[in-house]
Motif scaffolding. Structure first.
Motif, short mmCIF file in Angstrom:
data_model
loop_
_atom_site.label_atom_id
_atom_site.label_comp_id
_atom_site.label_asym_id
_atom_site.label_seq_id
_atom_site.Cartn_x
_atom_site.Cartn_y
_atom_site.Cartn_z
N VAL A 80 0.86 -1.19 0.00
CA VAL A 80 0.00 0.00 0.00
C VAL A 80 0.89 1.23 0.00
CG1 VAL A 80 -1.77 1.26 1.27
CG2 VAL A 80 -1.80 -1.23 1.22
N VAL A 81 0.63 2.17 -0.91
CA VAL A 81 1.41 3.39 -1.04
C VAL A 81 0.64 4.52 -0.38
CG1 VAL A 81 2.48 4.99 -2.65
CG2 VAL A 81 2.43 2.57 -3.16
N THR A 82 1.29 5.25 0.53
CA THR A 82 0.63 6.34 1.23
C THR A 82 1.14 7.71 0.78
OG1 THR A 82 2.23 6.19 3.02
CG2 THR A 82 0.18 4.94 3.25
N GLY A 83 2.19 7.73 -0.05
CA GLY A 83 2.72 9.01 -0.51
C GLY A 83 3.55 8.83 -1.76
N LEU A 84 4.07 9.92 -2.28
CA LEU A 84 4.89 9.86 -3.46
C LEU A 84 6.25 9.26 -3.12
CD1 LEU A 84 4.10 13.35 -5.00
CD2 LEU A 84 3.29 11.12 -5.77
N PRO A 85 6.86 8.52 -4.04
CA PRO A 85 8.17 7.96 -3.76
C PRO A 85 9.23 9.05 -3.63
CG PRO A 85 7.38 7.28 -5.94
CD PRO A 85 6.33 8.12 -5.31
N GLY A 86 10.18 8.82 -2.73
CA GLY A 86 11.27 9.78 -2.55
C GLY A 86 10.95 10.90 -1.60
N GLN A 87 9.75 10.97 -1.07
CA GLN A 87 9.40 12.02 -0.10
C GLN A 87 9.21 11.36 1.25
OE1 GLN A 87 5.92 13.91 -1.60
NE2 GLN A 87 7.04 15.12 -3.10
N GLY A 88 9.92 11.81 2.20
CA GLY A 88 9.80 11.24 3.53
C GLY A 88 10.92 11.71 4.42
N LYS A 89 10.85 11.32 5.67
CA LYS A 89 11.83 11.75 6.65
C LYS A 89 13.15 11.00 6.50
CE LYS A 89 8.18 12.60 10.00
NZ LYS A 89 7.61 12.20 11.26
N ASN A 90 13.13 9.78 5.96
CA ASN A 90 14.33 8.95 5.91
C ASN A 90 15.21 9.23 4.70
OD1 ASN A 90 13.39 7.72 8.19
ND2 ASN A 90 12.47 6.00 7.10
N ARG A 91 14.78 10.10 3.78
CA ARG A 91 15.57 10.38 2.59
C ARG A 91 16.64 11.43 2.91
NH1 ARG A 91 14.00 13.49 -2.74
NH2 ARG A 91 15.72 12.77 -4.03
N PRO A 92 17.91 11.09 2.69
CA PRO A 92 18.96 12.09 2.97
C PRO A 92 18.96 13.19 1.91
CG PRO A 92 19.94 10.12 2.05
CD PRO A 92 18.48 9.83 2.26
N ALA A 93 19.32 14.39 2.30
CA ALA A 93 19.36 15.53 1.39
C ALA A 93 20.56 15.44 0.46
CB ALA A 93 19.41 16.83 2.18
N TYR A 94 21.58 14.71 0.85
CA TYR A 94 22.78 14.56 0.05
C TYR A 94 23.35 13.16 0.29
CZ TYR A 94 25.05 15.30 4.50
OH TYR A 94 25.43 15.20 5.79
N THR A 95 24.30 12.80 -0.54
CA THR A 95 24.96 11.51 -0.39
C THR A 95 26.39 11.73 0.08
OG1 THR A 95 25.65 9.52 -1.54
CG2 THR A 95 25.54 11.50 -2.85
N ALA A 96 26.89 10.78 0.83
CA ALA A 96 28.27 10.88 1.33
C ALA A 96 29.26 10.18 0.42
CB ALA A 96 28.34 10.28 2.74
N ASN A 97 28.79 9.54 -0.62
CA ASN A 97 29.68 8.83 -1.52
C ASN A 97 30.38 9.83 -2.44
OD1 ASN A 97 30.87 7.18 -3.46
ND2 ASN A 97 29.16 5.74 -3.50
N PRO A 98 31.73 9.86 -2.44
CA PRO A 98 32.44 10.85 -3.28
C PRO A 98 32.27 10.58 -4.77
CG PRO A 98 34.00 9.39 -2.17
CD PRO A 98 32.64 9.08 -1.63
N LEU A 99 31.96 9.37 -5.17
CA LEU A 99 31.76 9.09 -6.59
C LEU A 99 30.49 9.74 -7.13
CD1 LEU A 99 32.78 5.33 -6.64
CD2 LEU A 99 34.14 7.29 -7.36
N HIS A 100 29.52 9.98 -6.26
CA HIS A 100 28.28 10.60 -6.70
C HIS A 100 28.47 12.07 -7.07
CE1 HIS A 100 25.69 7.41 -4.50
NE2 HIS A 100 26.32 6.92 -5.53
N HIS A 101 29.53 12.69 -6.57
CA HIS A 101 29.80 14.10 -6.90
C HIS A 101 30.22 14.26 -8.36
CE1 HIS A 101 29.26 15.49 -2.82
NE2 HIS A 101 30.08 14.53 -2.39
N LYS A 102 30.69 13.18 -8.99
CA LYS A 102 31.14 13.24 -10.38
C LYS A 102 29.97 13.09 -11.37
CE LYS A 102 35.66 11.32 -9.32
NZ LYS A 102 36.58 10.21 -9.58
N LEU A 103 28.80 12.71 -10.90
CA LEU A 103 27.65 12.54 -11.76
C LEU A 103 27.14 13.87 -12.28
CD1 LEU A 103 25.68 9.84 -9.72
CD2 LEU A 103 27.01 9.50 -11.81
N PRO A 104 26.58 13.91 -13.49
CA PRO A 104 26.06 15.18 -14.02
C PRO A 104 24.84 15.64 -13.21
CG PRO A 104 25.54 13.37 -15.49
CD PRO A 104 26.42 12.82 -14.43
N ARG A 105 24.73 16.93 -13.06
CA ARG A 105 23.62 17.53 -12.32
C ARG A 105 22.50 17.92 -13.28
NH1 ARG A 105 25.03 15.90 -7.66
NH2 ARG A 105 27.02 16.62 -6.89
N PRO A 106 21.25 17.83 -12.84
CA PRO A 106 20.14 18.24 -13.72
C PRO A 106 20.07 19.74 -13.91
CG PRO A 106 19.29 17.40 -11.63
CD PRO A 106 20.77 17.27 -11.60
#
Length: 94
Positions: free
Chosen positions: A68-94
């Motif tokens: 059962v889905v109660t909200g949109l995916p990716g919205q919630g308290k457990n989602r971090p605002a950023y990632t700590a993985n340094p490889l993710h900083h090399k990814l292109p930004r939207p």
């Protein structure tokens, strides 16, 4: 208990359940009584507990019991605002 396969020269292949190491080399056929020799066969290994078994089980369960889905995916308290993985900083930004 392991299952051993025997081949009857008169009838067909049949199974016999014996303790490990207790299976005789030959046994009488249950249908005709002819002595049948044990057949070399592949072991029946269980996949229970493996990642493949969990994936199959979850796929079957989701077909009949979808979550059962109660909200949109990716919205919630457990989602971090950023990632700590340094490889993710090399990814292109939207």
């Amino acid at each position: 208990m392991p299952t051993y396969e025997y081949r009857c020269p008169e009838c067909a292949v049949f199974d016999l359940i014996c303790g490990m190491g207790e299976a005789p080399d030959s046994t009488p056929c249950p249908s005709c009584g002819t002595m049948s020799r044990r057949k070399m066969s592949a072991p029946h290994l269980s996949i229970a507990g493996s990642a493949e078994f969990r994936l199959i089980d979850n796929s079957k369960r989701s077909a009949h019991e979808p979550p059962v889905v109660t909200g949109l995916p990716g919205q919630g308290k457990n989602r971090p605002a950023y990632t700590a993985n340094p490889l993710h900083h090399k990814l292109p930004r939207p």
